[in-house]
Scaffold this active site. Structure first.
Site, PDB file in Angstrom:
ATOM      1  N   SER A   4       0.819  -1.200   0.000  1.00  0.00           N
ATOM      2  CA  SER A   4       0.000   0.000   0.000  1.00  0.00           C
ATOM      3  C   SER A   4       0.860   1.261   0.000  1.00  0.00           C
ATOM      4  O   SER A   4       1.624   1.474  -0.925  1.00  0.00           O
ATOM      5  CB  SER A   4      -0.952  -0.047   1.196  1.00  0.00           C
ATOM      6  OG  SER A   4      -2.010   0.854   1.038  1.00  0.00           O
ATOM      7  N   ASP A  13      -9.394  -4.449  -5.489  1.00  0.00           N
ATOM      8  CA  ASP A  13      -8.871  -3.797  -4.281  1.00  0.00           C
ATOM      9  C   ASP A  13      -9.694  -2.542  -3.984  1.00  0.00           C
ATOM     10  O   ASP A  13      -9.790  -1.646  -4.821  1.00  0.00           O
ATOM     11  CB  ASP A  13      -7.407  -3.425  -4.498  1.00  0.00           C
ATOM     12  CG  ASP A  13      -6.698  -3.001  -3.218  1.00  0.00           C
ATOM     13  OD1 ASP A  13      -7.315  -2.287  -2.399  1.00  0.00           O
ATOM     14  OD2 ASP A  13      -5.529  -3.374  -3.049  1.00  0.00           O
ATOM     15  N   HIS A  64      -7.477  -5.966  -0.121  1.00  0.00           N
ATOM     16  CA  HIS A  64      -6.372  -5.020  -0.178  1.00  0.00           C
ATOM     17  C   HIS A  64      -5.074  -5.740   0.144  1.00  0.00           C
ATOM     18  O   HIS A  64      -4.833  -6.135   1.273  1.00  0.00           O
ATOM     19  CB  HIS A  64      -6.605  -3.889   0.821  1.00  0.00           C
ATOM     20  CG  HIS A  64      -5.555  -2.816   0.780  1.00  0.00           C
ATOM     21  ND1 HIS A  64      -5.101  -2.263  -0.397  1.00  0.00           N
ATOM     22  CD2 HIS A  64      -4.866  -2.194   1.772  1.00  0.00           C
ATOM     23  CE1 HIS A  64      -4.185  -1.349  -0.130  1.00  0.00           C
ATOM     24  NE2 HIS A  64      -4.021  -1.289   1.173  1.00  0.00           N
TER      25      HIS A  64
END
Length: 507
Positions: free
Chosen positions: A220, A447, A474
Site C-alpha cells: 500500500s 482492491d 487489499h
C-alpha cells in the site's frame, strides 16, 4: 493503506522524482551514519504496547536501532532513531528483505512479528533476513510524533476522518498543529516527517544492514516508498515488490476519489451478497442499500450507543464498515455488526472499528494516527477550505454509502492548514522514468483501497512487471492465501525471475 491482515487508513502523500534527494554517496556528513554497526539483541522491552510485547518476546526475533539525521540538511544536528526487528534467515543469509506494511503510520516491526509464522514457512526466509522497520515517528522509532492520546482517540476528541477530517474552522486547524508540535517535542520533529526523508532513511538502513543493493517489500503506502526509492537510487535496487500499489499519476483529490469509488463498489458487492438472504439487514434490493445504511446509522447522530464503556458515533461506524470492506472474508462480519447495531448493540461494530485502527485490548493503537497526519501534511499539497469542502461533497456523491448530511454539512478546513512548514511534495508524485531496474507490482483487481488502475499506472511509470490478481481484497502476497501469488513473488524475490506479460493469479 496497510496490508490486509492489519488494515489501516491509507492517505496519499506527494512526491516528485524531480525533487528527489541526492545519492547518499555524495551526501556530505553522512559517513558516520553509514558506518554504524548494528547491535542486535532480544526484542523484549522494545515494544510500545502490551500486544506487541507478547509478540516481541518470540526468541526467534532480534531487534536493533539505527541512527539517522533528523534533518538531512543538518546531518551533524539532532538524530532520529529507526527501530528494526529481524527474523534471521534459516539458512545462510544472502541479504535482508526490508518490509513496510503501509499507512502512513504502520509499524514494520509489529507487522513482521505478527506474521512470523507465515514468514517461517516461506522460502524467502531461508535465504534472506526478514527485517521490518518503523519509519521515523512510528512504533518504537524515536522521536515519537504525538498529537492526541489514545484515550482522546477513544473518546472521539481527536480529529475524525469520514470523507475528510472534521475540522471546521481555522482555529481547530491551528489547535491541531500546536498540539502536534507540543506533543512531538518541537516543530523540527514534525516538519521532517515526510516520505522523502523516510526514503533517505531506507538507504542508510540498506547500507547498515550490509546490502550493496536493496531488497524490499512494501504494501500500500509502502509501495510509494519503494517506488520513490527506485526512482532516487536506481543503481542500489536489487528487487522491489510493490503490493497494493497506489496510483502515482493522480493528484491527491483524484486519488481519494478513486479510493472512495472503490469502497462504494465493494459496498455494493457486499449489499448484493447480503441480499441473497431474505432477512438481510440492508434489504433485498442492493441498489437501495446505501439509503438503508443511512437509516441504520441516523439514530447514532443524536444518541450514540455505548460499548466497552465508549460511545460509538457515526464516524466509528463508517470506519468499521470501511475496514471490513478491505477483505471479502470480512463481509459477514460487517453484516453481523450492522444487524446488531440496528438492534441497539454496538459492540461488534466497535470491534470492527478497533480492528481497522489496530487498537489493542489495553487501549493502545497499532496504527500511528498522528504520524499519518504529519506525513500527509509534509507530503501533500494543501487545499483551501473551499476546495476541501467541495472535495468532501464530491466524495460523498461518488460513495453514497456515506451520509451526505453528516459529512458535507458545513465548511471543512484542511487538517494541515496551520502546519508549521509548507509541504515538500508535488503532484503527480512520480513521473514516468526510463531505464529503471525491473521491479514487480502486485495489484488486486477488486482492491477497495488502492484500485487496480493505480497498480497499472505504477507498473507503467516504473517500467515494472505487473501481476494482476482476481479478488476483492487489499494486498495479496503472503496474506491472501494464494499459492499462485506467493509463488510468483517468491520467484522474483529469490531469483529475480519476473512473471510473463499478462500474468494473473486469483485469491
Amino acid at each position: 493503506m496497510l496490508a490486509a491482515a492489519t488494515s489501516t487508513l491509507l492517505l496519499l502523500t506527494g512526491y516528485t522524482a524531480a525533487s528527489s534527494p541526492p545519492d547518499s554517496r555524495t551526501d556530505a556528513g553522512l559517513g558516520p551514519y553509514l558506518e554504524q554497526e548494528l547491535d542486535w539483541g532480544a526484542c523484549e522491552g522494545t515494544a510500545t504496547s502490551t500486544a506487541d510485547a507478547e509478540l516481541f518476546a518470540n526468541p526467534a526475533l532480534e531487534c536493533a536501532s539505527v541512527e539517522v539525521p533528523l534533518d538531512y540538511d543538518e546531518p551533524k544536528g539532532e538524530k532520529a532513531h529507526v527501530a528494526l526487528l529481524r527474523l534471521p534467515a534459516t539458512g545462510e543469509a544472502e541479504g535482508s528483505l526490508l518490509v513496510d506494511p503501509g499507512g502512513p503510520g504502520g509499524s514494520g516491526t509489529s507487522f513482521v512479528a505478527s506474521t512470523v509464522d507465515l514468514w517461517q514457512a516461506s522460502p524467502v526466509a531461508e535465504r534472506f533476513d526478514i527485517v521490518g522497520f518503523d519509519p521515523r515517528g512510528i512504533g518504537s522509532s524515536t522521536p515519537a510524533l504525538d498529537c492526541y492520546t489514545d484515550d482522546e482517540y477513544d473518546a472521539g476528541a481527536a480529529p475524525r476522518f469520514g470523507v475528510v477530517y472534521d475540522i471546521t474552522s481555522a482555529e481547530q486547524a491551528a489547535e491541531l498543529a500546536a498540539r502536534c508540535a507540543e506533543g512531538s517535542g518541537g516543530v523540527a520533529n514534525l516538519v521532517n516527517a515526510g516520505s522523502a526523508n523516510v526514503v533517505r532513511d531506507m538507504d542508510i538502513l540498506r547500507e547498515v544492514l550490509g546490502d550493496d543493493q536493496l531488497t524490499y517489500l512494501g504494501y500500500s503506502y509502502g509501495s510509494q516508498l519503494g517506488a520513490m526509492y527506485t526512482a532516487t537510487y536506481p543503481e542500489k535496487v536489487r528487487a522491489i515488490v510493490l503490493d497494493g500499489a497506489i496510483a502515482p499519476d493522480l493528484t491527491a483529490p483524484e486519488f481519494r476519489f478513486s479510493q472512495f469509488a472503490g469502497l462504494q463498489a465493494r459496498f455494493d458487492d457486499l449489499a448484493a451478497f447480503c441480499a441473497e438472504t431474505a432477512d438481510c439487514v440492508l434489504g433485498t434490493d442492493p441498489t437501495a442499500a446505501s439509503d438503508r445504511l443511512h437509516e441504520i446509522v441516523q439514530p447514532l447522530i443524536e444518541t450514540p450507543p455505548t460499548a466497552d464503556r465508549r460511545k460509538v458515533n457515526i464516524w466509528d461506524v463508517y470506519v468499521g464498515i470501511s475496514g471490513g470492506l478491505f477483505s471479502q472474508a470480512k463481509w459477514p462480519d460487517v453484516i453481523a455488526a450492522l444487524t446488531a447495531l440496528e438492534a441497539g448493540r454496538a459492540d461488534e461494530m466497535l470491534a470492527l472499528r478497533d480492528r481497522f485502527y489496530g487498537r489493542t485490548a489495553d487501549g493502545g493503537y497499532a496504527l500511528d494516527l498522528d504520524t499519518n497526519i504529519a506525513v500527509r501534511c509534509m507530503d501533500w499539497p494543501r487545499l483551501t477550505p473551499e476546495e476541501n469542502t467541495a472535495l468532501a461533497r464530491r466524495l460523498g456523491e461518488v460513495a453514497p454509502m456515506f451520509d451526505l448530511d453528516v459529512f458535507t454539512a458545513g465548511e471543512y478546513h484542511s487538517e494541515c492548514e496551520a502546519w508549521p512548514a509548507p509541504p515538500t511534495g508535488d503532484e503527480p508524485w512520480l513521473a514516468r522514468i526510463e531505464d529503471l531496474p525491473e521491479t514487480l507490482v502486485v495489484s488486486v483487481i477488486g482492491d477497495p483501497a488502492t484500485p487496480h488502475e493505480g497498480g497499472i499506472a505504477m507498473a507503467d511509470a516504473l517500467g515494472a512487471s505487473l501481476l494482476s490478481v482476481d479478488g476483492k481484497q487489499h494486498g495479496a502476497y503472503l496474506l491472501g492465501g494464494s499459492e499462485c501469488v506467493d509463488r510468483v513473488v517468491d520467484a522474483y524475490l529469490l531469483d529475480l525471475q519476473a512473471p510473463p506479460v499478462g500474468a494473473r493469479c486469483s485469491l
